[in-house]
Design a protein around this motif. Structure first.
Motif, PDB file in Angstrom:
ATOM      1  N   SER A  21      -0.142  -8.493   4.805  1.00  0.00           N
ATOM      2  CA  SER A  21      -1.017  -9.394   5.574  1.00  0.00           C
ATOM      3  C   SER A  21      -1.822  -8.650   6.638  1.00  0.00           C
ATOM      4  CB  SER A  21      -0.193 -10.516   6.225  1.00  0.00           C
ATOM      5  OG  SER A  21       0.470 -11.282   5.244  1.00  0.00           O
ATOM      6  N   GLY A  22      -2.166  -7.399   6.341  1.00  0.00           N
ATOM      7  CA  GLY A  22      -2.989  -6.623   7.258  1.00  0.00           C
ATOM      8  C   GLY A  22      -2.240  -5.931   8.366  1.00  0.00           C
ATOM      9  N   ASN A  23      -0.915  -5.966   8.338  1.00  0.00           N
ATOM     10  CA  ASN A  23      -0.122  -5.361   9.402  1.00  0.00           C
ATOM     11  C   ASN A  23       0.208  -3.887   9.151  1.00  0.00           C
ATOM     12  OD1 ASN A  23       0.204  -7.697  11.099  1.00  0.00           O
ATOM     13  ND2 ASN A  23       1.560  -8.532   9.523  1.00  0.00           N
ATOM     14  N   LYS A  24      -0.130  -3.397   7.960  1.00  0.00           N
ATOM     15  CA  LYS A  24       0.137  -2.004   7.625  1.00  0.00           C
ATOM     16  C   LYS A  24      -1.050  -1.432   6.851  1.00  0.00           C
ATOM     17  CE  LYS A  24       5.136  -2.747   7.338  1.00  0.00           C
ATOM     18  NZ  LYS A  24       6.336  -2.791   6.463  1.00  0.00           N
ATOM     19  N   ILE A  25      -1.178  -0.116   6.902  1.00  0.00           N
ATOM     20  CA  ILE A  25      -2.173   0.600   6.117  1.00  0.00           C
ATOM     21  C   ILE A  25      -1.483   1.763   5.406  1.00  0.00           C
ATOM     22  CG2 ILE A  25      -4.271   2.001   6.152  1.00  0.00           C
ATOM     23  CD1 ILE A  25      -5.212   0.604   8.571  1.00  0.00           C
ATOM     24  N   PHE A  26      -1.806   1.923   4.128  1.00  0.00           N
ATOM     25  CA  PHE A  26      -1.440   3.144   3.415  1.00  0.00           C
ATOM     26  C   PHE A  26      -2.706   4.006   3.333  1.00  0.00           C
ATOM     27  CE2 PHE A  26       2.395   1.752   0.588  1.00  0.00           C
ATOM     28  CZ  PHE A  26       3.133   1.528   1.741  1.00  0.00           C
ATOM     29  N   VAL A  27      -2.588   5.261   3.714  1.00  0.00           N
ATOM     30  CA  VAL A  27      -3.692   6.219   3.659  1.00  0.00           C
ATOM     31  C   VAL A  27      -3.278   7.360   2.734  1.00  0.00           C
ATOM     32  CG1 VAL A  27      -5.064   7.862   4.987  1.00  0.00           C
ATOM     33  CG2 VAL A  27      -4.490   5.643   5.980  1.00  0.00           C
ATOM     34  N   VAL A  28      -4.214   7.843   1.914  1.00  0.00           N
ATOM     35  CA  VAL A  28      -3.904   8.971   1.035  1.00  0.00           C
ATOM     36  C   VAL A  28      -4.826  10.145   1.311  1.00  0.00           C
ATOM     37  CG1 VAL A  28      -2.917   7.617  -0.847  1.00  0.00           C
ATOM     38  CG2 VAL A  28      -5.389   8.028  -0.814  1.00  0.00           C
ATOM     39  N   ASP A  29      -4.242  11.349   1.238  1.00  0.00           N
ATOM     40  CA  ASP A  29      -5.041  12.553   1.083  1.00  0.00           C
ATOM     41  C   ASP A  29      -4.824  13.003  -0.359  1.00  0.00           C
ATOM     42  OD1 ASP A  29      -2.577  13.861   1.051  1.00  0.00           O
ATOM     43  OD2 ASP A  29      -2.799  14.717   3.050  1.00  0.00           O
ATOM     44  N   SER A  30      -5.154  14.208  -0.690  1.00  0.00           N
ATOM     45  CA  SER A  30      -5.092  14.611  -2.099  1.00  0.00           C
ATOM     46  C   SER A  30      -3.685  14.684  -2.668  1.00  0.00           C
ATOM     47  CB  SER A  30      -5.785  15.962  -2.286  1.00  0.00           C
ATOM     48  OG  SER A  30      -5.120  16.970  -1.537  1.00  0.00           O
ATOM     49  N   LEU A  38       0.062  -1.587  12.221  1.00  0.00           N
ATOM     50  CA  LEU A  38      -0.964  -2.156  13.084  1.00  0.00           C
ATOM     51  C   LEU A  38      -0.351  -3.266  13.935  1.00  0.00           C
ATOM     52  CD1 LEU A  38      -2.568  -0.783  10.704  1.00  0.00           C
ATOM     53  CD2 LEU A  38      -4.343  -2.483  11.128  1.00  0.00           C
ATOM     54  N   ALA A  39      -0.634  -3.247  15.226  1.00  0.00           N
ATOM     55  CA  ALA A  39      -0.098  -4.273  16.123  1.00  0.00           C
ATOM     56  C   ALA A  39      -0.753  -5.628  15.859  1.00  0.00           C
ATOM     57  CB  ALA A  39      -0.296  -3.865  17.578  1.00  0.00           C
ATOM     58  N   THR A  89      12.014  -2.227  -1.035  1.00  0.00           N
ATOM     59  CA  THR A  89      11.720  -3.134   0.075  1.00  0.00           C
ATOM     60  C   THR A  89      10.211  -3.249   0.166  1.00  0.00           C
ATOM     61  OG1 THR A  89      13.698  -2.473   1.291  1.00  0.00           O
ATOM     62  CG2 THR A  89      11.950  -3.571   2.548  1.00  0.00           C
ATOM     63  N   ALA A  90       9.711  -4.467   0.043  1.00  0.00           N
ATOM     64  CA  ALA A  90       8.266  -4.674  -0.020  1.00  0.00           C
ATOM     65  C   ALA A  90       7.560  -4.056   1.178  1.00  0.00           C
ATOM     66  CB  ALA A  90       7.950  -6.173  -0.092  1.00  0.00           C
ATOM     67  N   ASN A  91       6.459  -3.362   0.904  1.00  0.00           N
ATOM     68  CA  ASN A  91       5.585  -2.793   1.935  1.00  0.00           C
ATOM     69  C   ASN A  91       6.252  -1.700   2.773  1.00  0.00           C
ATOM     70  OD1 ASN A  91       3.457  -4.722   1.297  1.00  0.00           O
ATOM     71  ND2 ASN A  91       4.726  -6.232   2.354  1.00  0.00           N
ATOM     72  N   ASP A  92       7.284  -1.088   2.235  1.00  0.00           N
ATOM     73  CA  ASP A  92       8.000  -0.024   2.963  1.00  0.00           C
ATOM     74  C   ASP A  92       7.955   1.249   2.121  1.00  0.00           C
ATOM     75  OD1 ASP A  92       9.709   1.696   4.274  1.00  0.00           O
ATOM     76  OD2 ASP A  92      11.270   0.193   4.614  1.00  0.00           O
ATOM     77  N   LEU A  93       7.081   2.168   2.504  1.00  0.00           N
ATOM     78  CA  LEU A  93       6.863   3.373   1.716  1.00  0.00           C
ATOM     79  C   LEU A  93       8.107   4.235   1.602  1.00  0.00           C
ATOM     80  CD1 LEU A  93       4.735   5.026   0.185  1.00  0.00           C
ATOM     81  CD2 LEU A  93       4.137   6.133   2.346  1.00  0.00           C
ATOM     82  N   SER A  94       8.999   4.156   2.579  1.00  0.00           N
ATOM     83  CA  SER A  94      10.210   4.984   2.543  1.00  0.00           C
ATOM     84  C   SER A  94      11.133   4.590   1.393  1.00  0.00           C
ATOM     85  CB  SER A  94      10.968   4.895   3.868  1.00  0.00           C
ATOM     86  OG  SER A  94      11.488   3.591   4.069  1.00  0.00           O
ATOM     87  N   THR A  95      10.931   3.407   0.800  1.00  0.00           N
ATOM     88  CA  THR A  95      11.777   2.953  -0.314  1.00  0.00           C
ATOM     89  C   THR A  95      11.114   3.156  -1.665  1.00  0.00           C
ATOM     90  OG1 THR A  95      10.978   0.648  -0.319  1.00  0.00           O
ATOM     91  CG2 THR A  95      12.745   1.206   1.234  1.00  0.00           C
TER      92      THR A  95
END
Length: 208
Positions: A21-30, A38-39, A89-95
């Motif tokens: 819902s817009g509270n997180k961003i995933f960013v990629v480099d190569s 995001l607060a 766990t949804a929206n949790d990159l560590s999982t």
């Protein structure tokens, strides 16, 4: 307006997507995926923070996409790979871990296309991608968001100066917009909704 410096994680951002819902961003480099919190939804501000969550070991990545339920993450790559991970766990990159199909997947018919960006439509049952040669590709998925069920539908050419780096589809699928390495934003009509006919040439409608 506010900018948030991510250079301590990545020196060259290749793509990003909002999730949760817009509270997180995933960013990629190569070669990596990074998670930021995001607060305020969809607002980059001084309260934006790096979540210290990274997925490493990718190669030539150019774009990232997360399923609506936040459990599947995909990255397209310049060498034709699609990386697919499942988040327990949804929206949790560590999982995130390799999906049942394995980490890397090649789409049928065009296994070595230089993918630049990807978008799902119709709740994950249609997949669109752009390459570095001004083509828009459409695939249908018999199971939503399961890339191993993808079937090739069509490849559509469009006119653009330079190389496409990213794109977005309107919700009704009637138009798409592309940006590239030439400082221009282009808009295209793609016929009747998302049913792009094979060989159809999109109309270049804007260049400034």
């Amino acid at each position: 307006d506010y900018d948030f410096n991510i250079s301590s994680q990545t020196g060259s951002c290749e793509g990003f997507c909002f999730l949760d819902s817009g509270n997180k961003i995933f960013v990629v480099d190569s070669s990596n995926i990074y998670q930021y919190n995001l607060a305020s939804s969809y607002r980059v501000s001084g309260s934006t923070s790096y979540a210290s969550k990274t997925k490493s070991g990718l190669a030539d990545v150019t774009g990232v996409l997360v399923s609506e339920d936040g459990t599947q993450v995909y990255c397209c790559a310049d060498d034709g790979d699609i990386y697919h991970y499942t988040m327990s766990t949804a929206n949790d990159l560590s999982t995130a871990s390799n999906a049942a199909t394995g980490e890397q997947f090649h789409l049928p018919s065009y296994t070595s296309a230089a993918w630049k960006d990807m978008q799902y439509q119709k709740s994950g049952t249609e997949l669109f991608l752009v390459d570095g040669s001004s083509y828009l590709y459409k695939y249908t998925l018999s199971t939503a968001y399961r890339i191993e069920t993808a079937s090739f539908v069509s490849r559509t050419s469009y006119t653009m100066g330079g190389t496409t780096e990213g794109f977005a589809l309107e919700k009704d699928g009637s138009r798409f917009y592309a940006v590239g390495n030439h400082a221009r934003l282009y808009g295209y009509s793609i016929g009747s909704g998302v049913n792009v006919p094979s060989g159809y040439h999109a109309a270049h409608t804007s260049a400034s």
